[in-house]
Design a protein around this motif. Structure first.
Motif, PDB file in Angstrom:
ATOM      1  N   ASP A  26      46.504  -7.059   7.761  1.00 54.17           N
ATOM      2  CA  ASP A  26      45.971  -7.225   6.411  1.00 54.17           C
ATOM      3  C   ASP A  26      47.084  -7.405   5.383  1.00 54.17           C
ATOM      4  O   ASP A  26      46.846  -7.403   4.190  1.00 54.17           O
ATOM      5  CB  ASP A  26      45.056  -6.055   6.033  1.00 54.17           C
ATOM      6  N   LYS A  27      48.324  -7.592   5.892  1.00 53.02           N
ATOM      7  CA  LYS A  27      49.465  -7.805   5.014  1.00 53.02           C
ATOM      8  C   LYS A  27      50.557  -8.536   5.791  1.00 53.02           C
ATOM      9  O   LYS A  27      50.713  -8.331   6.986  1.00 53.02           O
ATOM     10  CB  LYS A  27      49.986  -6.452   4.515  1.00 53.02           C
ATOM     11  N   ILE A  31      52.746   0.522  10.921  1.00 49.36           N
ATOM     12  CA  ILE A  31      53.380   0.558   9.604  1.00 49.36           C
ATOM     13  C   ILE A  31      54.052  -0.798   9.416  1.00 49.36           C
ATOM     14  O   ILE A  31      54.820  -1.244  10.280  1.00 49.36           O
ATOM     15  CB  ILE A  31      54.427   1.681   9.479  1.00 49.36           C
ATOM     16  N   ILE A  32      53.737  -1.458   8.301  1.00 47.44           N
ATOM     17  CA  ILE A  32      54.304  -2.767   7.975  1.00 47.44           C
ATOM     18  C   ILE A  32      55.084  -2.657   6.682  1.00 47.44           C
ATOM     19  O   ILE A  32      54.601  -2.092   5.705  1.00 47.44           O
ATOM     20  CB  ILE A  32      53.185  -3.831   7.811  1.00 47.44           C
ATOM     21  N   GLU A  33      56.281  -3.203   6.674  1.00 47.10           N
ATOM     22  CA  GLU A  33      57.090  -3.248   5.438  1.00 47.10           C
ATOM     23  C   GLU A  33      57.376  -4.662   5.043  1.00 47.10           C
ATOM     24  O   GLU A  33      57.421  -5.548   5.832  1.00 47.10           O
ATOM     25  CB  GLU A  33      58.401  -2.491   5.636  1.00 47.10           C
ATOM     26  N   SER A  39      58.689  -7.157  14.761  1.00 48.84           N
ATOM     27  CA  SER A  39      58.003  -8.449  14.700  1.00 48.84           C
ATOM     28  C   SER A  39      57.642  -8.798  13.263  1.00 48.84           C
ATOM     29  O   SER A  39      57.170  -7.949  12.513  1.00 48.84           O
ATOM     30  CB  SER A  39      56.702  -8.416  15.511  1.00 48.84           C
ATOM     31  N   GLN A  40      57.863 -10.056  12.892  1.00 52.09           N
ATOM     32  CA  GLN A  40      57.415 -10.562  11.590  1.00 52.09           C
ATOM     33  C   GLN A  40      55.988 -11.051  11.781  1.00 52.09           C
ATOM     34  O   GLN A  40      55.721 -11.844  12.674  1.00 52.09           O
ATOM     35  CB  GLN A  40      58.304 -11.719  11.116  1.00 52.09           C
ATOM     36  N   ILE A  41      55.081 -10.554  10.960  1.00 53.70           N
ATOM     37  CA  ILE A  41      53.684 -10.949  11.077  1.00 53.70           C
ATOM     38  C   ILE A  41      53.173 -11.494   9.755  1.00 53.70           C
ATOM     39  O   ILE A  41      53.729 -11.208   8.702  1.00 53.70           O
ATOM     40  CB  ILE A  41      52.795  -9.774  11.553  1.00 53.70           C
ATOM     41  N   LYS A  42      52.110 -12.286   9.862  1.00 55.07           N
ATOM     42  CA  LYS A  42      51.476 -12.858   8.685  1.00 55.07           C
ATOM     43  C   LYS A  42      50.074 -12.269   8.550  1.00 55.07           C
ATOM     44  O   LYS A  42      49.449 -11.906   9.544  1.00 55.07           O
ATOM     45  CB  LYS A  42      51.369 -14.378   8.805  1.00 55.07           C
ATOM     46  N   GLU A  43      49.583 -12.219   7.325  1.00 52.67           N
ATOM     47  CA  GLU A  43      48.239 -11.723   7.072  1.00 52.67           C
ATOM     48  C   GLU A  43      47.231 -12.557   7.861  1.00 52.67           C
ATOM     49  O   GLU A  43      47.312 -13.783   7.887  1.00 52.67           O
ATOM     50  CB  GLU A  43      47.939 -11.800   5.577  1.00 52.67           C
ATOM     51  N   THR A  88      50.233   0.901   5.696  1.00 55.15           N
ATOM     52  CA  THR A  88      49.635   1.421   6.929  1.00 55.15           C
ATOM     53  C   THR A  88      48.418   0.585   7.299  1.00 55.15           C
ATOM     54  O   THR A  88      47.519   0.412   6.490  1.00 55.15           O
ATOM     55  CB  THR A  88      49.208   2.888   6.750  1.00 55.15           C
ATOM     56  N   VAL A  89      48.405   0.061   8.520  1.00 57.69           N
ATOM     57  CA  VAL A  89      47.223  -0.623   9.051  1.00 57.69           C
ATOM     58  C   VAL A  89      46.427   0.450   9.779  1.00 57.69           C
ATOM     59  O   VAL A  89      46.929   1.081  10.702  1.00 57.69           O
ATOM     60  CB  VAL A  89      47.601  -1.760  10.018  1.00 57.69           C
TER      61      VAL A  89
END
Length: 153
Positions: free
Chosen positions: A127-128, A151-153, A104-108, A79-80
């Motif tokens: 942050d992830k 929410i990031i997985e 979307s694919q994200i980077k830290e 969770t961000v």
């Protein structure tokens, strides 16, 4: 970060000669950028975003209280959370493309949204590294400190 501490930092930046301050703590990261009157790009972008809340805020203010208890059970994944109180924006200006979408694919370290606090636009970074599975806030919605945003997985 404590709201009193954030206000103190904002006051220090506004009264000093520095134009930008970034603080990273265990519970989040805050970046304060002082608007430079000589730079045409920053003032042009900030008022465009700042003009959107008056139309959206009255509608967004009322549902915030009932929505908070419904969002407490947070789904699986990372969770961000909001590092401050302010207004949530998915893009840098009203007509531009959102920073991220579901899937979307994200980077830290990549910007994922903006939170406006006291007329300062604060870019919130991931942050992830991972895939955005849920966006928990609406554009123009008022958010609280620690409120789940993504929410990031």
């Amino acid at each position: 970060m404590d709201l009193r501490k954030l206000k103190t930092l904002i006051d220090l930046v506004s009264e000093s000669n520095i134009s930008e301050l970034e603080i990273t703590e265990a519970d989040g990261k805050v970046r304060i950028v002082k608007a430079d009157p000589a730079a045409p790009a920053q003032p042009a972008a900030a008022p465009a975003v700042a003009m959107a809340p008056p139309a959206a805020q009255p509608a967004a203010t009322a549902p915030v209280q009932p929505a908070a208890p419904a969002e407490e059970p947070v789904p699986a994944g990372h969770t961000v959370k909001s590092p401050m109180v302010g207004t949530f924006y998915r893009s840098s200006s009203p007509g531009s493309k959102p920073f991220v979408e579901i899937g979307s694919q994200i980077k830290e370290g990549e910007p994922i949204c903006i939170i406006e606090a006291m007329k300062i636009m604060n870019e919130i970074e991931a942050d992830k590294t991972g895939k955005v599975t849920r966006i928990l806030c609406e554009n123009g919605q008022a958010v609280e400190f620690g409120q789940p945003l993504f929410i990031i997985e």
